[in-house]
Design an enzyme around this catalytic site. Structure first.
Site, PDB file in Angstrom:
ATOM      1  N   GLY A 258       1.041  -1.628  -0.116  1.00 46.80           N
ATOM      2  CA  GLY A 258       0.143  -0.272   0.403  1.00 46.80           C
ATOM      3  C   GLY A 258       0.691   1.095   0.387  1.00 46.80           C
ATOM      4  N   PRO A 296       4.823  -4.885  -1.079  1.00 44.81           N
ATOM      5  CG  PRO A 296       7.018  -4.056  -1.087  1.00 44.81           C
ATOM      6  CD  PRO A 296       6.267  -5.315   0.033  1.00 44.81           C
ATOM      7  NE  ARG A 298      -0.008   2.593  -5.938  1.00 41.35           N
ATOM      8  CZ  ARG A 298      -1.310   2.527  -6.210  1.00 41.35           C
ATOM      9  NH1 ARG A 298      -1.321   3.400  -7.746  1.00 41.35           N
ATOM     10  NH2 ARG A 298      -2.158   2.098  -6.495  1.00 41.35           N
ATOM     11  NE  ARG A 334      -2.609   3.045 -11.232  1.00 45.49           N
ATOM     12  CZ  ARG A 334      -2.797   4.052 -11.190  1.00 45.49           C
ATOM     13  NH1 ARG A 334      -2.046   4.927 -11.326  1.00 45.49           N
ATOM     14  NH2 ARG A 334      -3.129   3.951  -9.309  1.00 45.49           N
ATOM     15  CE1 TYR A 338      -9.075   2.003 -10.033  1.00 44.47           C
ATOM     16  CE2 TYR A 338      -6.997   2.193 -10.593  1.00 44.47           C
ATOM     17  CZ  TYR A 338      -8.062   1.315  -9.951  1.00 44.47           C
ATOM     18  OH  TYR A 338      -7.489  -0.001  -9.839  1.00 44.47           O
ATOM     19  CB  CYS A 364     -15.381   4.201 -29.702  1.00 44.71           C
ATOM     20  SG  CYS A 364     -14.522   3.774 -31.809  1.00 44.71           S
ATOM     21  CD  GLU A 365     -16.339   2.824 -24.078  1.00 46.22           C
ATOM     22  OE1 GLU A 365     -16.715   3.848 -23.576  1.00 46.22           O
ATOM     23  OE2 GLU A 365     -16.516   1.657 -23.471  1.00 46.22           O
ATOM     24  CE1 TYR A 393      -1.893  -3.169  -9.109  1.00 47.99           C
ATOM     25  CE2 TYR A 393      -0.878  -1.687  -7.808  1.00 47.99           C
ATOM     26  CZ  TYR A 393      -0.981  -2.909  -7.460  1.00 47.99           C
ATOM     27  OH  TYR A 393      -0.586  -3.873  -6.464  1.00 47.99           O
TER      28      TYR A 393
HETATM   29  N1  LLP Z   1      -1.544  -7.423  -0.491  1.00 46.27           N
HETATM   30  C1  LLP Z   1      -2.592  -7.033  -0.928  1.00 46.27           C
HETATM   31  C2  LLP Z   1      -3.331  -7.545  -0.262  1.00 46.27           C
HETATM   32  C3  LLP Z   1      -3.388  -6.388  -1.895  1.00 46.27           C
HETATM   33  O1  LLP Z   1      -4.199  -6.377  -1.620  1.00 46.27           O
HETATM   34  C4  LLP Z   1      -2.308  -4.962  -2.615  1.00 46.27           C
HETATM   35  C5  LLP Z   1      -3.077  -4.550  -3.453  1.00 46.27           C
HETATM   36  C6  LLP Z   1      -1.099  -4.968  -2.372  1.00 46.27           C
HETATM   37  C7  LLP Z   1      -0.629  -5.862  -1.642  1.00 46.27           C
HETATM   38  C8  LLP Z   1      -0.132  -4.523  -3.098  1.00 46.27           C
HETATM   39  O2  LLP Z   1      -0.295  -2.911  -3.391  1.00 46.27           O
HETATM   40  P1  LLP Z   1       1.077  -1.785  -3.772  1.00 46.27           P
HETATM   41  O3  LLP Z   1       1.304  -1.783  -2.470  1.00 46.27           O
HETATM   42  O4  LLP Z   1       0.904  -2.163  -4.835  1.00 46.27           O
HETATM   43  O5  LLP Z   1       0.218  -0.760  -2.748  1.00 46.27           O
HETATM   44  N2  LLP Z   1      -5.338  -1.380  -9.774  1.00 46.27           N
HETATM   45  C9  LLP Z   1      -5.223  -0.341  -7.847  1.00 46.27           C
HETATM   46  C10 LLP Z   1      -4.050  -0.906  -7.576  1.00 46.27           C
HETATM   47  C11 LLP Z   1      -5.345  -1.819  -6.459  1.00 46.27           C
HETATM   48  C12 LLP Z   1      -4.363  -2.591  -5.537  1.00 46.27           C
HETATM   49  C13 LLP Z   1      -5.325  -3.807  -4.914  1.00 46.27           C
HETATM   50  N3  LLP Z   1      -4.073  -4.731  -3.857  1.00 46.27           N
HETATM   51  C14 LLP Z   1      -4.206   0.883  -9.335  1.00 46.27           C
HETATM   52  O6  LLP Z   1      -3.536   0.756 -10.095  1.00 46.27           O
HETATM   53  O7  LLP Z   1      -4.506   2.024  -7.848  1.00 46.27           O
END
Ligand code: LLP
Length: 435
Positions: A258, A296, A298, A334, A338, A364-365, A393
């Site tokens: 996160g 992690p 992202r 993205r 979002y 076409c959107e 992502y």
């Molecule tokens: N662990 C779990 C249980 C998760 O659900 C996620 C992300 C992560 C770890 C990794 O999180 P990160 O470090 O990448 O923030 N598609 C969206 C993001 C969806 C995240 C889903 N879960 C975007 O493009 O922002």
């Protein structure tokens, strides 16, 4: 190509404008030592380009920030599941967080011994997926409901493999991020409320093929205010104490993923960000004596990737300007999904003048946009643009909408660049269909 000394970094240490001594004096964008214009010329556009050095550096930064505690970095495969990138990450010593049998198979494909560093998350694990993970011998199952716990107990007993489990708790903490990627409130489908977790642990302890091993939490993604992590882990630390007094052997705390990145403005100071994150996570756990797991995604791969796209046409509808480019929402979802902001820069910097424009794809959107009302240096038809921070992502959220093939992907390492995924042809797309 020989270059002048002073690169101007957009995303250090990988992406920087450099001036070629031969071949024009205009600053051009490089990934490590490779000119992006050259990659686009050889492999076409749209094209994802990733920096190996940057991914390695970020893994090292995590290890450094958490060096005071026993920990395992379990890279979240969903952020970018390219085999070559998974192998790079495995070689850097990390483990993995998977959310499907498919992701687990990818991990096992790149490293047959990685299972012992794999955690399995997700609200809807199926019995075949559990079986695959049990046979592989993964480190930890993060359980998200009583029904799932029961299914795992039965499956483990049937295949006669012990499953180490953690309950993923829902701490009811706001992640202060986009509502679609926020997971830690009771209104979300994720995790088990802390007051109900005790029952699941007692049930698990009675099952011969389950072994209670930890507590897990994940409150969302793209979190920039680290106090949310601290609040969640305070609650987790409290639960660990309670569970231990009840006789459970809690070895692991899985703090999830996160950590956010800077999509806007100047390049972030990652060392600073990661040390603030480490402080927020570690302080509540200082007396817990646990092995920490981190997931992690992202923050490891996000800034290590760009999407290259060419301007097909310039167009004006009354006073509204559009750059129609060859990448679209099927390549990078993205912005449409979002309203996410991704910085866009010309690969060769020539114009001083700027203009306000929308950057849109050919789909076409109306929702097919990469940027809206964006002030950009003036570019011409045929010019190359780089969409930054698309390593996470990006490619993984791609689709074949409008029968568009998924883009090719290239991994750069120093002066070397190699294709890690071929561009998808129309034939590839039709392969599974029947007439
Ligand atoms: N662990 C779990 C249980 C998760 O659900 C996620 C992300 C992560 C770890 C990794 O999180 P990160 O470090 O990448 O923030 N598609 C969206 C993001 C969806 C995240 C889903 N879960 C975007 O493009 O922002």
């Amino acid at each position: 190509m020989k270059r002048t000394a002073k690169p101007e970094f957009l995303r250090p240490p990988a992406f920087a404008y450099q001036c070629a001594v031969r071949g024009g004096a205009q600053p051009a964008l490089f990934c490590e030592s490779v000119a992006l214009e050259r990659l686009a010329a050889s492999h076409g556009t749209p094209l994802y380009v990733y920096s190996a050095a940057m991914i390695r550096e970020r893994i090292r930064a995590f290890a450094h920030a958490f060096r005071s505690v026993p920990h395992t970095l379990c890279y979240s495969v969903k952020a970018n599941s390219s085999l070559a990138i998974l192998r790079l990450i495995a070689r850097a010593g990390a483990g993995f967080d998977v959310v499907s049998g498919g992701e687990l198979e990818r991990v096992l494909r790149v490293d047959g011994h990685a299972a012992k560093r794999v955690v399995f998350s997700g609200v809807g694990k199926t019995v075949p997926e559990m079986e695959l993970a049990l046979r592989a011998g993964i480190l930890l199952f993060n359980i998200e409901s009583a029904s799932e716990l029961e299914a795992l107990a039965e499956t483990a007993a049937r295949v006669k493999r012990q499953a180490a489990i953690a309950v993923r708790v829902n701490p009811d903490v706001s992640a202060k991020t986009h509502p679609y990627i926020s997971t830690g409130l009771h209104e979300h489908k994720f995790g088990v409320p802390i007051p109900e977790a005790g029952t699941l642990y007692s049930k698990a302890a009675k099952q011969p093929y389950l072994r209670v091993a930890g507590v897990s939490v994940h409150i969302g993604s793209q979190i920039t205010d680290v106090s949310s992590f601290a609040a969640a882990l305070e609650r987790v630390a409290g639960l660990v104490r309670t569970l231990r007094t009840e006789g459970h052997d809690i070895r692991y705390v899985d703090a999830g993923g996160g950590l956010g990145i800077s999509y806007e403005g100047a390049a972030e100071n990652f060392a600073q960000r990661i040390s603030a994150y480490a402080r927020a996570v570690l302080k509540p756990l200082r007396r817990s004596n646990v092995h920490l797991l981190l997931e992690p995604g992202r923050s490891i791969v996000g800034p290590a990737g760009v999407l290259l796209t060419r301007v097909i046409y310039r167009k004006t509808n009354n006073s509204r300007r559009f750059l129609i480019v060859d990448a679209a929402m099927n390549d990078l979802l993205r912005p449409s999904l979002y309203r996410a902001y991704h910085e866009i820069v010309p690969v060769t910097r020539s114009a001083e003048d700027t203009e306000t424009t929308d950057v849109v794809g050919p789909i076409c959107e109306t929702g097919d946009f990469l940027a809206r009302d964006r002030e950009l240096p003036v570019v011409r038809e045929g010019d190359l643009l780089a969409i930054l921070d698309t390593g996470a992502y990006g490619a993984v959220l791609g689709s074949n909408y409008n029968t568009r093939g998924k883009p090719a992907e290239v991994l750069v390492d120093g002066a070397k660049a190699r294709v890690i995924r071929d561009r998808e042809s129309v034939r590839d797309q039709m392969r599974l269909e029947r007439l």
